[in-house]
Design a protein around this motif. Sequence first.
Motif, PDB file in Angstrom:
ATOM      1  N   PRO A 115     -43.052 -12.980  76.129  1.00  0.00           N
ATOM      2  CA  PRO A 115     -43.867 -13.056  74.911  1.00  0.00           C
ATOM      3  C   PRO A 115     -44.943 -14.136  74.985  1.00  0.00           C
ATOM      4  O   PRO A 115     -46.067 -13.943  74.527  1.00  0.00           O
ATOM      5  CB  PRO A 115     -42.838 -13.356  73.817  1.00  0.00           C
ATOM      6  N   GLY A 116     -44.596 -15.274  75.590  1.00  0.00           N
ATOM      7  CA  GLY A 116     -45.582 -16.352  75.721  1.00  0.00           C
ATOM      8  C   GLY A 116     -46.763 -15.943  76.583  1.00  0.00           C
ATOM      9  O   GLY A 116     -47.922 -16.251  76.276  1.00  0.00           O
ATOM     10  N   ASP A 117     -46.485 -15.243  77.691  1.00  0.00           N
ATOM     11  CA  ASP A 117     -47.566 -14.787  78.575  1.00  0.00           C
ATOM     12  C   ASP A 117     -48.433 -13.743  77.874  1.00  0.00           C
ATOM     13  O   ASP A 117     -49.661 -13.728  78.040  1.00  0.00           O
ATOM     14  CB  ASP A 117     -46.988 -14.211  79.861  1.00  0.00           C
ATOM     15  N   LEU A 118     -47.811 -12.859  77.118  1.00  0.00           N
ATOM     16  CA  LEU A 118     -48.581 -11.858  76.372  1.00  0.00           C
ATOM     17  C   LEU A 118     -49.476 -12.529  75.336  1.00  0.00           C
ATOM     18  O   LEU A 118     -50.623 -12.108  75.108  1.00  0.00           O
ATOM     19  CB  LEU A 118     -47.632 -10.868  75.694  1.00  0.00           C
ATOM     20  N   PHE A 119     -48.964 -13.590  74.722  1.00  0.00           N
ATOM     21  CA  PHE A 119     -49.761 -14.353  73.752  1.00  0.00           C
ATOM     22  C   PHE A 119     -51.002 -14.937  74.429  1.00  0.00           C
ATOM     23  O   PHE A 119     -52.121 -14.838  73.913  1.00  0.00           O
ATOM     24  CB  PHE A 119     -48.900 -15.461  73.143  1.00  0.00           C
ATOM     25  N   LEU A 120     -50.799 -15.538  75.592  1.00  0.00           N
ATOM     26  CA  LEU A 120     -51.928 -16.135  76.302  1.00  0.00           C
ATOM     27  C   LEU A 120     -52.979 -15.094  76.670  1.00  0.00           C
ATOM     28  O   LEU A 120     -54.185 -15.352  76.611  1.00  0.00           O
ATOM     29  CB  LEU A 120     -51.443 -16.839  77.573  1.00  0.00           C
ATOM     30  N   GLU A 121     -52.527 -13.913  77.062  1.00  0.00           N
ATOM     31  CA  GLU A 121     -53.471 -12.870  77.491  1.00  0.00           C
ATOM     32  C   GLU A 121     -54.377 -12.420  76.353  1.00  0.00           C
ATOM     33  O   GLU A 121     -55.575 -12.238  76.542  1.00  0.00           O
ATOM     34  CB  GLU A 121     -52.709 -11.678  78.073  1.00  0.00           C
ATOM     35  N   PHE A 122     -53.824 -12.248  75.155  1.00  0.00           N
ATOM     36  CA  PHE A 122     -54.697 -11.770  74.077  1.00  0.00           C
ATOM     37  C   PHE A 122     -55.598 -12.880  73.540  1.00  0.00           C
ATOM     38  O   PHE A 122     -56.598 -12.602  72.865  1.00  0.00           O
ATOM     39  CB  PHE A 122     -53.897 -11.088  72.952  1.00  0.00           C
ATOM     40  N   THR A 123     -55.259 -14.145  73.856  1.00  0.00           N
ATOM     41  CA  THR A 123     -56.135 -15.227  73.403  1.00  0.00           C
ATOM     42  C   THR A 123     -57.322 -15.453  74.345  1.00  0.00           C
ATOM     43  O   THR A 123     -58.279 -16.139  73.967  1.00  0.00           O
ATOM     44  CB  THR A 123     -55.365 -16.556  73.271  1.00  0.00           C
ATOM     45  N   LYS A 124     -57.300 -14.875  75.549  1.00  0.00           N
ATOM     46  CA  LYS A 124     -58.410 -15.073  76.483  1.00  0.00           C
ATOM     47  C   LYS A 124     -59.738 -14.553  75.935  1.00  0.00           C
ATOM     48  O   LYS A 124     -60.745 -15.276  75.965  1.00  0.00           O
ATOM     49  CB  LYS A 124     -58.088 -14.442  77.841  1.00  0.00           C
ATOM     50  N   PRO A 125     -59.817 -13.307  75.439  1.00  0.00           N
ATOM     51  CA  PRO A 125     -61.092 -12.868  74.853  1.00  0.00           C
ATOM     52  C   PRO A 125     -61.450 -13.641  73.587  1.00  0.00           C
ATOM     53  O   PRO A 125     -62.627 -13.807  73.271  1.00  0.00           O
ATOM     54  CB  PRO A 125     -60.860 -11.380  74.568  1.00  0.00           C
ATOM     55  N   ILE A 126     -60.446 -14.118  72.860  1.00  0.00           N
ATOM     56  CA  ILE A 126     -60.717 -14.943  71.673  1.00  0.00           C
ATOM     57  C   ILE A 126     -61.397 -16.242  72.082  1.00  0.00           C
ATOM     58  O   ILE A 126     -62.385 -16.672  71.475  1.00  0.00           O
ATOM     59  CB  ILE A 126     -59.415 -15.221  70.892  1.00  0.00           C
ATOM     60  N   TYR A 127     -60.871 -16.871  73.134  1.00  0.00           N
ATOM     61  CA  TYR A 127     -61.434 -18.132  73.603  1.00  0.00           C
ATOM     62  C   TYR A 127     -62.897 -17.965  74.017  1.00  0.00           C
ATOM     63  O   TYR A 127     -63.752 -18.790  73.673  1.00  0.00           O
ATOM     64  CB  TYR A 127     -60.605 -18.662  74.774  1.00  0.00           C
ATOM     65  N   SER A 128     -63.196 -16.890  74.746  1.00  0.00           N
ATOM     66  CA  SER A 128     -64.569 -16.652  75.196  1.00  0.00           C
ATOM     67  C   SER A 128     -65.522 -16.516  74.017  1.00  0.00           C
ATOM     68  O   SER A 128     -66.619 -17.100  74.006  1.00  0.00           O
ATOM     69  CB  SER A 128     -64.634 -15.386  76.065  1.00  0.00           C
ATOM     70  N   GLN A 129     -65.113 -15.748  73.000  1.00  0.00           N
ATOM     71  CA  GLN A 129     -65.956 -15.584  71.812  1.00  0.00           C
ATOM     72  C   GLN A 129     -66.120 -16.904  71.062  1.00  0.00           C
ATOM     73  O   GLN A 129     -67.216 -17.236  70.592  1.00  0.00           O
ATOM     74  CB  GLN A 129     -65.332 -14.552  70.868  1.00  0.00           C
TER      75      GLN A 129
END
Length: 378
Positions: free
Chosen positions: A352-366
């Motif tokens: 779950p932690g890794d999945l959380f990090l993955e969906f935050t990557k496009p958020i971080y870029s924006q």
Amino acid sequence: MNNVSRLRYFIYLSLIILGGCTTGKNALQKGDYDVSVSKAVSRLQNSPKNGEALAVLKTAYELALKDHLRKIDEAKLSSNLFKWESIMYDYQKLNQLADEINSCPACLSVVPAPSKYVNEVAESRYNAAVFRYNSGVAYLNEGNRASAKKAYYEFEKVMNLQPNYLDVKTKMDDAYWAAVIKVVVQPIILNRGPYKFSADYFQQQIDQFIGSYSRNKFVVFYGEEQATNQKIVPDQILSLNFDDFVVGQTYVKERVEKLKRDSVIIGETRERKPVYGTVKATLSIFEKHISSSGLLDMTIMDWRNKKVIRQQKFPGTYVWRDSWASYKGDDRALNKNQLAMTRRKEIAPPSPGDLFLEFTKPIYSQLVDDIGYFYNSY
């Protein structure tokens, strides 16, 4: 005209054109006296007896000297407070021409004593610094951020002209901090068990970004703890919070295909001749998708009047995929790709932690793009 004569003609013409360019004659005719002097000097360094270059140098230098001194006299009579920088430039250009000529022994035969203006450069540099300093002080005394920025740039010019002039270093520092927007970035609060570590890592990335931000020197970011320790009074507060997020929504889809293949050897006769027939199989293909997504809210508030000056929301989604297959029947009915899929086993999904990090990557870029865009104009 035969080919040999034509070739000689073009060679002769090219030499005339080339000679005119390298001796500075063309530049002289166009009124570009400084360039003409430099070209003539360059030619005479390689060809000391070039008569045309010697003639060009003598004329071009006299005209360059008159032209720069005329500009200097006109500037001195001007009411422009910042005239001393243009005066300094013209004196510097004359000194540069003198240095070029002095480096060329052949040139000194036609310009034996090129004029140098060392004291005049120093005086005009000092005067330029005085007027820039006074302009900076006037801007700084206006007491607003826009004027403080102008003051900073004026003091920066003074530093380039006279680094030790009065208290310019202190004034430049005062102007800078009067112009700076101090932004305190509040940390993301997320206490939901399996995601806290990943949220902390996401926060660390944001902290690294604001810590190395350099697109606009007049915007300084502080972490909340740093601002507290340094007793920073902010101009703005930037807060980040997840409106919502979902991790690990799982979808499994099964697709069944009936397969058959004709003309497959299924046996042999007593005479050992092959027997052909049709083979069949049922292929079950499984596709698993695990979707994770979230929505981050960024709010920037003016600290003094408590008004929101910008609010943006940044979505992010990550879908993890896996596929495998099984079959019943004769494996000869399957092609190579289908057979390879049946040999794959279902694999364990990311934590779950890794999945959380993955969906935050496009958020971080924006997020960082928007922060950069917004504060570039400050």
